[in-house]
Design an enzyme around this catalytic site. Structure first.
Site, PDB file in Angstrom:
ATOM      1  N   TYR A  53     -66.146  26.075 -31.126  1.00  0.00           N
ATOM      2  CA  TYR A  53     -65.077  26.235 -30.139  1.00  0.00           C
ATOM      3  C   TYR A  53     -65.587  26.825 -28.821  1.00  0.00           C
ATOM      4  O   TYR A  53     -65.011  26.553 -27.766  1.00  0.00           O
ATOM      5  CB  TYR A  53     -63.916  27.039 -30.729  1.00  0.00           C
ATOM      6  N   HIS A 106     -50.925  22.215 -30.679  1.00  0.00           N
ATOM      7  CA  HIS A 106     -52.137  22.534 -31.437  1.00  0.00           C
ATOM      8  C   HIS A 106     -52.871  23.745 -30.873  1.00  0.00           C
ATOM      9  O   HIS A 106     -54.040  23.963 -31.195  1.00  0.00           O
ATOM     10  CB  HIS A 106     -53.068  21.322 -31.487  1.00  0.00           C
ATOM     11  N   CYS A 114     -55.504  36.963 -33.464  1.00  0.00           N
ATOM     12  CA  CYS A 114     -55.947  37.821 -34.553  1.00  0.00           C
ATOM     13  C   CYS A 114     -55.421  37.260 -35.865  1.00  0.00           C
ATOM     14  O   CYS A 114     -54.205  37.132 -36.045  1.00  0.00           O
ATOM     15  CB  CYS A 114     -55.460  39.253 -34.351  1.00  0.00           C
ATOM     16  N   GLY A 172     -52.340   8.123 -25.185  1.00  0.00           N
ATOM     17  CA  GLY A 172     -53.672   8.491 -25.630  1.00  0.00           C
ATOM     18  C   GLY A 172     -53.737   9.110 -27.005  1.00  0.00           C
ATOM     19  O   GLY A 172     -54.577   9.972 -27.260  1.00  0.00           O
ATOM     20  N   THR A 173     -52.863   8.674 -27.898  1.00  0.00           N
ATOM     21  CA  THR A 173     -52.831   9.230 -29.257  1.00  0.00           C
ATOM     22  C   THR A 173     -53.286   8.177 -30.270  1.00  0.00           C
ATOM     23  O   THR A 173     -53.076   6.980 -30.064  1.00  0.00           O
ATOM     24  CB  THR A 173     -51.430   9.721 -29.635  1.00  0.00           C
ATOM     25  N   SER A 174     -53.861   8.654 -31.365  1.00  0.00           N
ATOM     26  CA  SER A 174     -54.364   7.737 -32.394  1.00  0.00           C
ATOM     27  C   SER A 174     -53.285   7.304 -33.376  1.00  0.00           C
ATOM     28  O   SER A 174     -53.433   6.292 -34.059  1.00  0.00           O
ATOM     29  CB  SER A 174     -55.500   8.403 -33.170  1.00  0.00           C
ATOM     30  N   ASN A 198     -51.896   3.394 -24.231  1.00  0.00           N
ATOM     31  CA  ASN A 198     -53.117   3.713 -24.951  1.00  0.00           C
ATOM     32  C   ASN A 198     -54.230   2.765 -24.540  1.00  0.00           C
ATOM     33  O   ASN A 198     -53.969   1.649 -24.060  1.00  0.00           O
ATOM     34  CB  ASN A 198     -52.884   3.581 -26.463  1.00  0.00           C
TER      35      ASN A 198
END
Length: 233
Positions: A53, A106, A114, A172-174, A198
């Site tokens: 990350y 997300h 935390c 732009g999503t699968s 897309n």
């Protein structure tokens, strides 16, 4: 009043230089989900997860909004009804393009969480393994992103918006990751018009009333132009 609900995925940021996930050279071809994007992975090897990350945070910071991000910001500013922007992306390119009130279902690379007390704060560019929470001082700091097996953020709010939508767009999503892949069904149940924009068809293309394919930097600005023209003509 009309309400547009827009869902964006990794494809909208691809032309800004950010990797998508399921392409041949995407993130999951180089990193196993089980190793870097689950609570179990963080418990097993927090250093690897933090490094993954940290890398994504650096890449997102270098990226710049593209014409698709800018077009959606223009839509939010110019449209006479409500525009709700929901993203699966953890970058901040929508905000840097000028969009406000973006729902990050997300989570966000800029955030730290935390795992012990739930406190949230602004993440440093490099999060260290065993970094302490500034609230409870436990060494349980993690990226504030939703991992596989966790519940996405603000789902009740998102479903409320979908139930009120008159137009739903997925960009732009699968169509492979739920619950987001099911949003088109929720919108259709509310009698919303549905459109997919897309690079290529998704796993849920057949559920949409309208399909536009091509690079996001081309088809999204054109769609926004058409939308604003229809509402002002």
């Amino acid at each position: 009043m009309e309400k547009i609900v827009i869902l964006t995925g990794a494809g909208i940021s691809a032309e800004s230089g950010l990797d998508t996930f399921r392409d041949e050279d995407g993130l999951w071809s180089r990193h196993r989900i089980e190793d870097v994007a689950t609570p179990e992975a963080f418990a097993r090897d927090p250093g690897l997860v933090q490094a993954f990350y940290n890398m994504r945070r650096r890449e997102a910071a270098k990226a710049r909004p593209n014409a698709a991000h800018e077009a959606l910001a223009r839509l939010m500013q110019a449209y006479q009804g409500d525009v709700v922007l929901v993203t699966q992306n953890v970058d901040d390119l929508h905000e840097r393009a000028g969009s406000q009130g973006v729902i990050h279902m997300h989570g966000h690379l800029r955030g730290a969480l935390c795992a012990a007390c739930g406190h949230r704060w602004l993440a440093p560019e490099e999060m260290a393994t065993g970094e302490a929470c500034p609230s409870c001082n436990q060494a349980t700091a993690r990226p504030d992103v939703v991992w596989f097996g966790e519940i996405p953020y603000q789902m009740d709010e998102i479903y409320d918006h979908l139930s009120e939508a008159t137009l739903f767009a997925a960009i732009g999503t699968s169509g492979q990751v739920y619950p987001a892949a099911g949003f088109v069904i929720e919108a259709k149940a509310a009698r919303a018009y549905t459109v997919e924009l897309n690079l290529e068809t998704s796993d849920v293309t057949s559920a949409f009333a309208e399909i536009r394919t091509g690079p996001a930097t081309q088809i999204v600005p054109a769609w926004v132009d058409d939308l604003l023209s229809d509402r002002t003509s």
